[in-house]
Design a protein around this motif. Structure first.
Motif, mmCIF file in Angstrom:
data_model
loop_
_atom_site.group_PDB
_atom_site.id
_atom_site.type_symbol
_atom_site.label_atom_id
_atom_site.label_comp_id
_atom_site.label_asym_id
_atom_site.label_seq_id
_atom_site.Cartn_x
_atom_site.Cartn_y
_atom_site.Cartn_z
ATOM 1 N N LEU A 4 13.352 -23.368 57.272
ATOM 2 C CA LEU A 4 13.585 -23.682 58.677
ATOM 3 C C LEU A 4 12.507 -24.598 59.263
ATOM 4 C CD1 LEU A 4 15.463 -22.935 61.093
ATOM 5 C CD2 LEU A 4 13.869 -21.107 61.599
ATOM 6 N N LEU A 5 11.323 -24.566 58.674
ATOM 7 C CA LEU A 5 10.190 -25.307 59.217
ATOM 8 C C LEU A 5 10.228 -26.773 58.805
ATOM 9 C CD1 LEU A 5 7.368 -22.677 58.561
ATOM 10 C CD2 LEU A 5 8.638 -23.071 60.675
ATOM 11 N N ALA A 6 9.742 -27.634 59.705
ATOM 12 C CA ALA A 6 9.647 -29.068 59.423
ATOM 13 C C ALA A 6 8.500 -29.322 58.439
ATOM 14 C CB ALA A 6 9.401 -29.826 60.731
ATOM 15 N N PRO A 7 8.538 -30.454 57.740
ATOM 16 C CA PRO A 7 7.417 -30.780 56.842
ATOM 17 C C PRO A 7 6.101 -30.806 57.606
ATOM 18 C CG PRO A 7 9.264 -32.258 56.460
ATOM 19 C CD PRO A 7 9.601 -31.449 57.689
ATOM 20 N N GLY A 8 5.126 -30.116 57.100
ATOM 21 C CA GLY A 8 3.815 -30.052 57.729
ATOM 22 C C GLY A 8 3.687 -29.016 58.838
ATOM 23 N N GLU A 9 4.783 -28.381 59.215
ATOM 24 C CA GLU A 9 4.737 -27.364 60.264
ATOM 25 C C GLU A 9 4.200 -26.067 59.677
ATOM 26 O OE1 GLU A 9 7.682 -25.520 63.704
ATOM 27 O OE2 GLU A 9 8.555 -26.523 61.976
ATOM 28 N N GLU A 10 3.260 -25.459 60.382
ATOM 29 C CA GLU A 10 2.640 -24.224 59.897
ATOM 30 C C GLU A 10 2.750 -23.110 60.932
ATOM 31 O OE1 GLU A 10 -1.414 -24.884 58.787
ATOM 32 O OE2 GLU A 10 -0.918 -26.678 57.636
ATOM 33 N N VAL A 11 2.929 -21.890 60.458
ATOM 34 C CA VAL A 11 2.939 -20.708 61.319
ATOM 35 C C VAL A 11 1.492 -20.374 61.663
ATOM 36 C CG1 VAL A 11 3.473 -18.238 61.434
ATOM 37 C CG2 VAL A 11 5.080 -19.819 60.336
ATOM 38 N N ARG A 12 1.202 -20.270 62.960
ATOM 39 C CA ARG A 12 -0.149 -19.949 63.420
ATOM 40 C C ARG A 12 -0.303 -18.483 63.791
ATOM 41 N NH1 ARG A 12 -3.355 -23.625 61.382
ATOM 42 N NH2 ARG A 12 -2.854 -25.707 62.083
ATOM 43 N N LYS A 13 0.677 -17.949 64.528
ATOM 44 C CA LYS A 13 0.663 -16.527 64.911
ATOM 45 C C LYS A 13 2.098 -16.057 64.982
ATOM 46 C CE LYS A 13 -3.610 -15.821 67.287
ATOM 47 N NZ LYS A 13 -4.260 -14.859 68.113
ATOM 48 N N SER A 14 2.293 -14.781 64.724
ATOM 49 C CA SER A 14 3.631 -14.201 64.850
ATOM 50 C C SER A 14 3.510 -12.735 65.252
ATOM 51 C CB SER A 14 4.410 -14.355 63.546
ATOM 52 O OG SER A 14 3.730 -13.744 62.480
ATOM 53 N N TYR A 15 4.504 -12.315 66.036
ATOM 54 C CA TYR A 15 4.529 -10.954 66.548
ATOM 55 C C TYR A 15 5.922 -10.385 66.338
ATOM 56 C CZ TYR A 15 0.423 -12.710 68.952
ATOM 57 O OH TYR A 15 -0.799 -13.288 69.240
ATOM 58 N N VAL A 16 5.985 -9.099 66.057
ATOM 59 C CA VAL A 16 7.269 -8.419 65.915
ATOM 60 C C VAL A 16 7.389 -7.384 67.033
ATOM 61 C CG1 VAL A 16 6.404 -6.677 64.275
ATOM 62 C CG2 VAL A 16 8.806 -7.252 64.294
ATOM 63 N N VAL A 17 8.561 -7.381 67.690
ATOM 64 C CA VAL A 17 8.884 -6.372 68.693
ATOM 65 C C VAL A 17 10.181 -5.726 68.218
ATOM 66 C CG1 VAL A 17 9.425 -5.896 71.105
ATOM 67 C CG2 VAL A 17 7.853 -7.746 70.535
ATOM 68 N N ILE A 18 10.102 -4.473 67.826
ATOM 69 C CA ILE A 18 11.181 -3.737 67.179
ATOM 70 C C ILE A 18 11.589 -4.521 65.937
ATOM 71 C CG2 ILE A 18 13.420 -2.618 67.424
ATOM 72 C CD1 ILE A 18 12.832 -2.325 70.404
ATOM 73 N N ARG A 19 12.677 -5.321 65.995
ATOM 74 C CA ARG A 19 13.055 -6.122 64.827
ATOM 75 C C ARG A 19 12.923 -7.613 65.095
ATOM 76 N NH1 ARG A 19 18.770 -4.318 62.680
ATOM 77 N NH2 ARG A 19 19.351 -5.302 64.634
ATOM 78 N N ASP A 20 12.786 -7.992 66.349
ATOM 79 C CA ASP A 20 12.737 -9.400 66.715
ATOM 80 C C ASP A 20 11.354 -9.985 66.456
ATOM 81 O OD1 ASP A 20 15.331 -9.000 67.518
ATOM 82 O OD2 ASP A 20 14.863 -8.908 69.649
ATOM 83 N N LEU A 21 11.311 -11.303 66.281
ATOM 84 C CA LEU A 21 10.047 -11.986 66.013
ATOM 85 C C LEU A 21 9.787 -13.074 67.042
ATOM 86 C CD1 LEU A 21 10.328 -12.546 62.156
ATOM 87 C CD2 LEU A 21 8.602 -11.179 63.291
ATOM 88 N N MET A 22 8.520 -13.254 67.392
ATOM 89 C CA MET A 22 8.036 -14.401 68.155
ATOM 90 C C MET A 22 7.071 -15.117 67.229
ATOM 91 S SD MET A 22 7.123 -12.865 71.902
ATOM 92 C CE MET A 22 6.801 -14.484 72.561
ATOM 93 N N VAL A 23 7.407 -16.353 66.871
ATOM 94 C CA VAL A 23 6.599 -17.095 65.910
ATOM 95 C C VAL A 23 6.067 -18.356 66.578
ATOM 96 C CG1 VAL A 23 6.581 -18.233 63.658
ATOM 97 C CG2 VAL A 23 8.022 -16.216 64.004
ATOM 98 N N PHE A 24 4.749 -18.501 66.592
ATOM 99 C CA PHE A 24 4.095 -19.683 67.119
ATOM 100 C C PHE A 24 3.722 -20.573 65.947
ATOM 101 C CE2 PHE A 24 3.494 -16.471 70.333
ATOM 102 C CZ PHE A 24 3.659 -17.165 71.527
#
Length: 124
Positions: free
Chosen positions: A26-46
């Motif tokens: 899903l990520l573009a070339p060179g795109e990196e995950v910096r932080k991520s949080y899970v709430v129940i089953r959902d995710l917030m990915v920065f």
């Protein structure tokens, strides 16, 4: 404890390396995950380029909705901390072109502050 936190609606920070691998297609070339949080089953990915909100649906969570929000589209956000009788902390994100804000509920003031700080870092 993480399962109990999830059932209670508490968010927790996740392993960014695992999320990077999970979202590789899903990520573009060179795109990196910096932080991520899970709430129940959902995710917030920065990531380095955008905020991804991942809504896991169905009984197994196999069906997912991915909402991609470029940081430049975030107009503003607000955080509301918990109180003595109101135990929910709330995050609202206003995105350009959407009439209503995106709303997420937390049960932890510390983590909503961390999410707010991360939003400030990437969206401002």
């Amino acid at each position: 404890m993480r399962l109990l936190d999830g059932l209670l609606g508490n968010a927790s920070e996740t392993d960014t390396n695992a999320i990077q691998l999970e979202l590789a297609q899903l990520l573009a070339p060179g795109e990196e995950v910096r932080k991520s949080y899970v709430v129940i089953r959902d995710l917030m990915v920065f990531t380095t380029k955008r905020l991804l909100l991942i809504d896991k649906q169905g009984v197994t969570g196999k069906k997912r909705e991915y909402m991609s929000i470029p940081y430049r589209s975030i107009e503003r956000y607000s955080t509301e901390t918990t109180g003595h009788f109101d135990l929910d902390a709330e995050l609202k994100i206003w995105v350009r072109g959407m009439a209503e804000p995106i709303s997420k509920t937390f049960r932890d003031n510390t983590l909503i502050s961390d999410v707010g700080q991360t939003l400030s870092e990437y969206a401002l």
